[in-house]
Design an enzyme around this catalytic site. Sequence first.
Site, PDB file in Angstrom:
ATOM      1  N   CYS A   1      -0.167 -12.256  -0.390  1.00 20.21           N
ATOM      2  CA  CYS A   1       0.307 -10.925  -0.785  1.00 20.21           C
ATOM      3  C   CYS A   1       1.661 -10.680  -0.127  1.00 20.21           C
ATOM      4  O   CYS A   1       1.931 -11.170   0.959  1.00 20.21           O
ATOM      5  CB  CYS A   1      -0.703  -9.874  -0.324  1.00 20.21           C
ATOM      6  SG  CYS A   1      -0.319  -8.195  -0.871  1.00 20.21           S
TER       7      CYS A   1
ATOM      8  N   CYS B   1      -4.296  -5.892   7.183  1.00 20.79           N
ATOM      9  CA  CYS B   1      -4.901  -6.684   6.111  1.00 20.79           C
ATOM     10  C   CYS B   1      -4.669  -8.177   6.312  1.00 20.79           C
ATOM     11  O   CYS B   1      -3.540  -8.619   6.530  1.00 20.79           O
ATOM     12  CB  CYS B   1      -4.322  -6.238   4.769  1.00 20.79           C
ATOM     13  SG  CYS B   1      -5.049  -7.109   3.383  1.00 20.79           S
TER      14      CYS B   1
ATOM     15  N   GLU C   1     -10.308 -15.883  -3.004  1.00 25.22           N
ATOM     16  CA  GLU C   1     -11.674 -15.463  -2.722  1.00 25.22           C
ATOM     17  C   GLU C   1     -12.093 -14.254  -3.538  1.00 25.22           C
ATOM     18  O   GLU C   1     -11.273 -13.453  -3.971  1.00 25.22           O
ATOM     19  CB  GLU C   1     -11.841 -15.190  -1.237  1.00 25.22           C
ATOM     20  CG  GLU C   1     -10.788 -14.296  -0.660  1.00 25.22           C
ATOM     21  CD  GLU C   1     -10.823 -14.338   0.857  1.00 25.22           C
ATOM     22  OE1 GLU C   1     -11.541 -13.507   1.410  1.00 25.22           O
ATOM     23  OE2 GLU C   1     -10.143 -15.183   1.461  1.00 25.22           O
TER      24      GLU C   1
ATOM     25  N   CYS D   1     -15.594  -8.246  -6.735  1.00 29.28           N
ATOM     26  CA  CYS D   1     -14.271  -7.893  -6.231  1.00 29.28           C
ATOM     27  C   CYS D   1     -13.384  -9.109  -6.428  1.00 29.28           C
ATOM     28  O   CYS D   1     -13.659 -10.178  -5.877  1.00 29.28           O
ATOM     29  CB  CYS D   1     -14.406  -7.537  -4.748  1.00 29.28           C
ATOM     30  SG  CYS D   1     -12.832  -7.306  -3.922  1.00 29.28           S
TER      31      CYS D   1
ATOM     32  N   CYS E   1       0.751  -5.187   4.726  1.00 31.03           N
ATOM     33  CA  CYS E   1       0.004  -4.156   5.461  1.00 31.03           C
ATOM     34  C   CYS E   1      -0.533  -4.769   6.765  1.00 31.03           C
ATOM     35  O   CYS E   1      -1.128  -5.847   6.745  1.00 31.03           O
ATOM     36  CB  CYS E   1      -1.153  -3.620   4.618  1.00 31.03           C
ATOM     37  SG  CYS E   1      -0.611  -2.870   3.082  1.00 31.03           S
TER      38      CYS E   1
ATOM     39  N   CYS F   1     -10.745  -8.521   2.628  1.00 33.39           N
ATOM     40  CA  CYS F   1      -9.781  -9.334   1.888  1.00 33.39           C
ATOM     41  C   CYS F   1      -9.065 -10.355   2.753  1.00 33.39           C
ATOM     42  O   CYS F   1      -8.550 -10.033   3.804  1.00 33.39           O
ATOM     43  CB  CYS F   1      -8.669  -8.497   1.271  1.00 33.39           C
ATOM     44  SG  CYS F   1      -8.965  -6.785   1.191  1.00 33.39           S
TER      45      CYS F   1
HETATM   46  N1  SAH Z   1      -3.328  -4.466  -2.585  1.00 33.45           N
HETATM   47  C1  SAH Z   1      -4.278  -3.541  -3.073  1.00 33.45           C
HETATM   48  C2  SAH Z   1      -5.689  -4.083  -3.243  1.00 33.45           C
HETATM   49  C3  SAH Z   1      -6.252  -5.022  -2.227  1.00 33.45           C
HETATM   50  S1  SAH Z   1      -6.933  -4.471  -0.718  1.00 33.45           S
HETATM   51  C4  SAH Z   1      -4.283  -2.291  -2.217  1.00 33.45           C
HETATM   52  O1  SAH Z   1      -3.522  -2.234  -1.265  1.00 33.45           O
HETATM   53  O2  SAH Z   1      -4.996  -1.353  -2.520  1.00 33.45           O
HETATM   54  C5  SAH Z   1      -8.331  -3.493  -1.025  1.00 33.45           C
HETATM   55  C6  SAH Z   1      -8.493  -2.395   0.019  1.00 33.45           C
HETATM   56  O3  SAH Z   1      -8.919  -2.924   1.315  1.00 33.45           O
HETATM   57  C7  SAH Z   1      -7.213  -1.633   0.280  1.00 33.45           C
HETATM   58  O4  SAH Z   1      -7.476  -0.280   0.370  1.00 33.45           O
HETATM   59  C8  SAH Z   1      -6.785  -2.187   1.613  1.00 33.45           C
HETATM   60  O5  SAH Z   1      -5.874  -1.341   2.245  1.00 33.45           O
HETATM   61  C9  SAH Z   1      -8.123  -2.340   2.309  1.00 33.45           C
HETATM   62  N2  SAH Z   1      -8.112  -3.179   3.510  1.00 33.45           N
HETATM   63  C10 SAH Z   1      -7.348  -4.231   3.811  1.00 33.45           C
HETATM   64  N3  SAH Z   1      -7.624  -4.713   5.028  1.00 33.45           N
HETATM   65  C11 SAH Z   1      -8.613  -3.947   5.512  1.00 33.45           C
HETATM   66  C12 SAH Z   1      -9.340  -3.922   6.723  1.00 33.45           C
HETATM   67  N4  SAH Z   1      -9.082  -4.786   7.695  1.00 33.45           N
HETATM   68  N5  SAH Z   1     -10.293  -2.972   6.868  1.00 33.45           N
HETATM   69  C13 SAH Z   1     -10.565  -2.079   5.891  1.00 33.45           C
HETATM   70  N6  SAH Z   1      -9.899  -2.047   4.731  1.00 33.45           N
HETATM   71  C14 SAH Z   1      -8.940  -2.958   4.544  1.00 33.45           C
END
Ligand code: SAH
Length: 345
Positions: free
Chosen positions: A116, A123, A96, A109, A120, A337
């Site tokens: 992944c 996420c 996406e 984006c 996290c 994401c």
């Molecule tokens: N893997 C990379 C890039 C992808 S995520 C990274 O970790 O930076 C892009 C951003 O969205 C990251 O800062 C991630 O931590 C954040 N993110 C993921 N899930 C989220 C959520 N539920 N709410 C807010 N930010 C989120």
Amino acid sequence: MENNNKIDICSKNLDELKEILVSIDEKPFRAKQIYIWLHKKLVKNFEDMTDISKSLRKKLEDKFFISHISIEKKLVSNNDGTEKYLFQLENKTLVESVLMSYSYGNTVCVSTQSGCKMGCKFCASTLNGFDRNLTTSEILSQVYEIQRNINDRISNIVLMGSGEPMDNYDNVIKFIKIINSEEGLNIGQRHITLSTCGIVPKIYKFADENLQSTLAISLHAPNDIIRKQTMPIANVYSIREILDACKYYNEKTNKRVTFEYALIKDLNDSEKHAQELGMLLKNTLSHVNLIPINDVKERNYIKSSKDRILKFASILENFNIETTVRRKLGSDINSACGQLRKLYK
Ligand code: SAH
């Protein structure tokens, strides 16, 4: 990626393309012509390269393929016009991308991996595990397909979709160089932001690339104890090690680093946490982007109240840390994401 043993032409940079053309007895200057068709004029077929002879087009057809992605689903936010694209790649993989339109231009984006590995907890990209790295051309195609779809120029790129860009390092760097190239879309490096959860050796490597792109670090906690609760990568690299790498990046590039901090109610959003973060980042060349977390149903994380977020920001500002609160776009279309892709799996 190979397709019937054909070469993925859009993943080749100009020098590589020249080399291949010479190896099939063609003049090297043809490479630039072909590259412009692919990366600036965004054609999808060799047929359309009208200033290339029929015989060379046939040769190209035999040797190369142009990777295609198709729009499986497109959702448009009623709130702010943000568009979310679910793309299908050649082998049915779904990824996406999100288009955000601002007064200063269109930002896309992009995803860099399908799924992944980073795990996290807040996420959605990570919930179904890791599928595979995207090729350079598959990352490019997300931007190209959206530009074709809206028939308007894309001016900014954020590598903040699914996946960890620094876990697919070579393809991602090649993506940045191709999309930045004069014979391509020529998107300025300053208009490209790479976001990482903090893979320390790759931050050093990125600094050494001498690119002018913005580096964003997903910090999300003021200390390692809290960070370990939500981000498994914190068991591998400490915040101290990340900050040392960022300092190196500052020195090499003269650019500030953006720290992303998603505020989760009662976990990392108190005044004490803000003080702790302030102490950590004061006197560094940084910028903090506070993000109200997007609730992910599978986890019990709730976004902080607006008051708390503003309080948090004001504490950081007292430390003279440049702070912004991210406007949340596209919340009605699952634009965080991995959220859309997950619904379709
Ligand atoms: N893997 C990379 C890039 C992808 S995520 C990274 O970790 O930076 C892009 C951003 O969205 C990251 O800062 C991630 O931590 C954040 N993110 C993921 N899930 C989220 C959520 N539920 N709410 C807010 N930010 C989120």
